[in-house]
Write an enzyme that holds these catalytic residues in place. Structure first.
Site, PDB file in Angstrom:
ATOM      1  N   PHE A   1      76.584 102.307  14.511  1.00  0.00           N
ATOM      2  CA  PHE A   1      77.089 103.679  15.322  1.00  0.00           C
ATOM      3  C   PHE A   1      76.117 104.592  14.488  1.00  0.00           C
ATOM      4  O   PHE A   1      76.221 104.691  13.226  1.00  0.00           O
ATOM      5  CB  PHE A   1      78.498 103.986  14.996  1.00  0.00           C
ATOM      6  CG  PHE A   1      78.886 105.357  15.627  1.00  0.00           C
ATOM      7  CD1 PHE A   1      79.058 105.608  17.139  1.00  0.00           C
ATOM      8  CD2 PHE A   1      78.626 106.567  15.120  1.00  0.00           C
ATOM      9  CE1 PHE A   1      79.113 106.520  17.789  1.00  0.00           C
ATOM     10  CE2 PHE A   1      78.868 107.615  15.775  1.00  0.00           C
ATOM     11  CZ  PHE A   1      79.162 107.998  17.178  1.00  0.00           C
TER      12      PHE A   1
ATOM     13  N   ASP B   1      71.995 104.851   6.958  1.00  0.00           N
ATOM     14  CA  ASP B   1      72.955 105.711   7.636  1.00  0.00           C
ATOM     15  C   ASP B   1      74.149 105.689   6.761  1.00  0.00           C
ATOM     16  O   ASP B   1      74.927 105.076   7.032  1.00  0.00           O
ATOM     17  CB  ASP B   1      73.142 105.415   8.916  1.00  0.00           C
ATOM     18  CG  ASP B   1      74.133 106.505   9.460  1.00  0.00           C
ATOM     19  OD1 ASP B   1      74.801 107.313   8.748  1.00  0.00           O
ATOM     20  OD2 ASP B   1      74.176 106.474  10.845  1.00  0.00           O
TER      21      ASP B   1
ATOM     22  N   LYS C   1      79.396 113.909   7.699  1.00  0.00           N
ATOM     23  CA  LYS C   1      81.164 113.760   7.406  1.00  0.00           C
ATOM     24  C   LYS C   1      81.542 114.594   6.262  1.00  0.00           C
ATOM     25  O   LYS C   1      81.861 115.787   6.512  1.00  0.00           O
ATOM     26  CB  LYS C   1      81.571 112.497   7.518  1.00  0.00           C
ATOM     27  CG  LYS C   1      81.157 111.487   8.792  1.00  0.00           C
ATOM     28  CD  LYS C   1      82.190 110.444   9.135  1.00  0.00           C
ATOM     29  CE  LYS C   1      82.429 110.286  10.611  1.00  0.00           C
ATOM     30  NZ  LYS C   1      81.072 109.628  11.342  1.00  0.00           N
TER      31      LYS C   1
HETATM   32  C1  LIG Z   1      80.405 109.560  12.484  1.00  0.00           C
HETATM   33  C2  LIG Z   1      78.860 109.171  12.241  1.00  0.00           C
HETATM   34  C3  LIG Z   1      77.733 109.556  12.742  1.00  0.00           C
HETATM   35  C4  LIG Z   1      77.669 110.503  13.633  1.00  0.00           C
HETATM   36  O1  LIG Z   1      78.001 111.783  13.142  1.00  0.00           O
HETATM   37  P1  LIG Z   1      78.401 113.310  13.761  1.00  0.00           P
HETATM   38  O2  LIG Z   1      78.477 114.200  13.001  1.00  0.00           O
HETATM   39  O3  LIG Z   1      79.645 112.710  14.809  1.00  0.00           O
HETATM   40  O4  LIG Z   1      77.316 113.397  14.790  1.00  0.00           O
HETATM   41  C5  LIG Z   1      76.540 108.752  12.467  1.00  0.00           C
HETATM   42  N1  LIG Z   1      76.311 107.708  11.919  1.00  0.00           N
HETATM   43  C6  LIG Z   1      77.777 107.339  11.034  1.00  0.00           C
HETATM   44  C7  LIG Z   1      77.719 105.968  10.313  1.00  0.00           C
HETATM   45  C8  LIG Z   1      78.766 107.675  11.414  1.00  0.00           C
HETATM   46  O5  LIG Z   1      80.010 107.172  10.872  1.00  0.00           O
END
Ligand SMILES: *Cc1c(COP(=O)(O)O)cnc(C)c1O
Length: 409
Positions: free
Chosen positions: A138, A223, A252
């Site tokens: 994700f 990420d 986050k």
């Molecule tokens: C939540 C998340 C995102 C996206 O972040 P947003 O602030 O909602 O755009 C991207 N990568 C990972 C691993 C996430 O958990």
């Protein structure tokens, strides 16, 4: 408005993109939030791994207030101290030399994708642009990041997707190597998959990915939007695996709830960006960065990282006990305070029952409950959740045994 009116007005006026729990939250403190009727809940969602220091941490509130009274916003055409102070803390305590600030995880990943393409144009040639990402990953909801996300359910209906992405199974080095092509410029991976089900790779997997990148001249993009900043018991999750990336994204929990994202990179990668390459009006906003400075200082200087590591071990142990008592628990996994419980039953049933008992929990996939509480969570708070889950699991209807005898027509 009373709570019912708020929920009705939400149905009427807000875009219908979220299935919401039937509760209106009005206040938070530490690991606890209160609803409009004054009922309190222990929060094991924490805004989905956002409120690391707990709700309304007094030092964050003080920093936000002080900065809001001085200067709320200015363009990145000018210098501000909170932005520079946060960048210095991030680079001092990571592999990175430079930071690009934005406002969310998706934007941080967009910046990483753009940087990788720009770097590859300069160093690998005009036809080198493809980024390999993982199945069940994700990376966000913008068109580029939803394309990077290796899950069809997030992509359906938004085609045509962005060109330039290819997927490999997570935690499978051989398949990853087979997916590489002459046009590949980078590999992008979460050290532990969050939304995909709290999937922890084999201990040597990321080392293998790093080695592959080095041998093939590829950038490694991690990420760490969910795993970063103490969530797994280390400042960054890649520290567990003995490697560093070329590019890392954070968001986050970086400002304990204010919108802030960051892309960190080595000088070698970051040098592909020059004035005008990329920009963000709000990125690195002084109020958000002032909150971010408090977050970093709490983690690094006030012992929060150690607390998170200890509480993660304690929580994992308690969940393993739960697994021993209930056959409907298929698996317990995760690192630090990023933990998942895979169930035989639909996880959303448990989410609803936990809410009734005064606990916020969430499910990241149909069968996986995910726990990402504030890092300040205590043993007593973990015990309370485990006791509630124990009771919920005992209450759930047992799976009906297959009746003996001839099958019915
Ligand atoms: C939540 C998340 C995102 C996206 O972040 P947003 O602030 O909602 O755009 C991207 N990568 C990972 C691993 C996430 O958990």
């Amino acid at each position: 408005m009373d709570p019912t009116q708020i929920m009705e007005a939400c149905q009427q006026h807000i875009a219908n993109t979220y299935g919401r729990q039937p509760v209106v939250l009005t206040r938070g403190e530490g690991c606890r939030v209160w609803d409009a009727a004054g009922r309190s809940y222990l929060d094991f969602v924490a805004g989905i791994a956002v409120v690391g220091l707990g709700h309304c941490h007094p030092k964050v509130t003080a920093a936000i207030t002080a900065q809001a009274q001085r200067l709320v916003h200015t363009s990145n055409l000018y210098y501000t101290e909170p932005q520079v102070e946060l960048a210095a803390l991030l680079t001092r305590h990571s592999f990175a030399d430079r930071v690009f600030f934005c406002n969310s995880g998706a934007e941080a990943n967009e910046a990483a994708i753009k940087l990788a393409r720009k770097w590859a144009k300069a160093h690998r040639g005009p036809d080198c642009y493809e980024i390999i990402t993982m199945e069940h990953s994700f990376h966000g909801r913008t068109l580029a990041t939803v394309t990077a996300t290796g899950q069809a359910k997030y992509q359906q209906g938004f085609e045509p997707l962005m060109p330039g992405f290819r997927y490999a199974p997570f935690n499978d080095l051989r398949a990853l190597e087979a997916a590489l092509a002459p046009q590949t410029c980078a590999i992008m991976v979460e050290p532990i998959q969050g939304e995909g089900g709290v999937n922890v790779p084999a201990p040597d997997y990321l080392k293998g990915v790093r080695g592959l990148c080095d041998r093939r001249g590829l950038l490694l993009i991690l990420d760490e939007v969910q795993t970063g900043l103490g969530r797994t018991g280390r400042l960054f999750a890649h520290e567990h695996f003995g490697i560093t990336p070329d590019i890392m994204t954070l968001a986050k929990s970086i400002a304990n709830g204010l919108p802030l994202g960051a892309m960190l990179a080595t000088d070698a990668a970051a040098s592909a960006f020059t004035p005008g390459s990329h920009a963000s009006t709000f990125g690195g906003n002084p109020v958000a960065c002032a909150a971010g400075v408090v977050v970093l200082k709490q983690l690094l200087e006030e012992g929060l990282l150690e607390h998170s590591r200890k509480m993660g071990e304690y929580f994992l142990g308690r969940l393993q006990e739960l697994r021993g008592r209930h056959s409907l628990v298929r698996d317990v996994r995760g690192k630090g305070l990023m933990l998942g419980l895979e169930l035989e039953v639909e996880a959303k049933t448990v989410v609803a029952r936990a809410l009734e008992r005064g606990f916020l929990v969430n499910n990241c996939t149909d069968h996986v409950l995910r726990f990402v509480p504030p890092l300040v969570v205590t043993e007593a708070e973990v015990d309370a959740l485990v006791a509630a889950l124990d009771a919920i699991f005992l209450d759930l209807p047992r799976p009906v045994p297959t009746p003996a005898g001839p099958a019915r027509a």
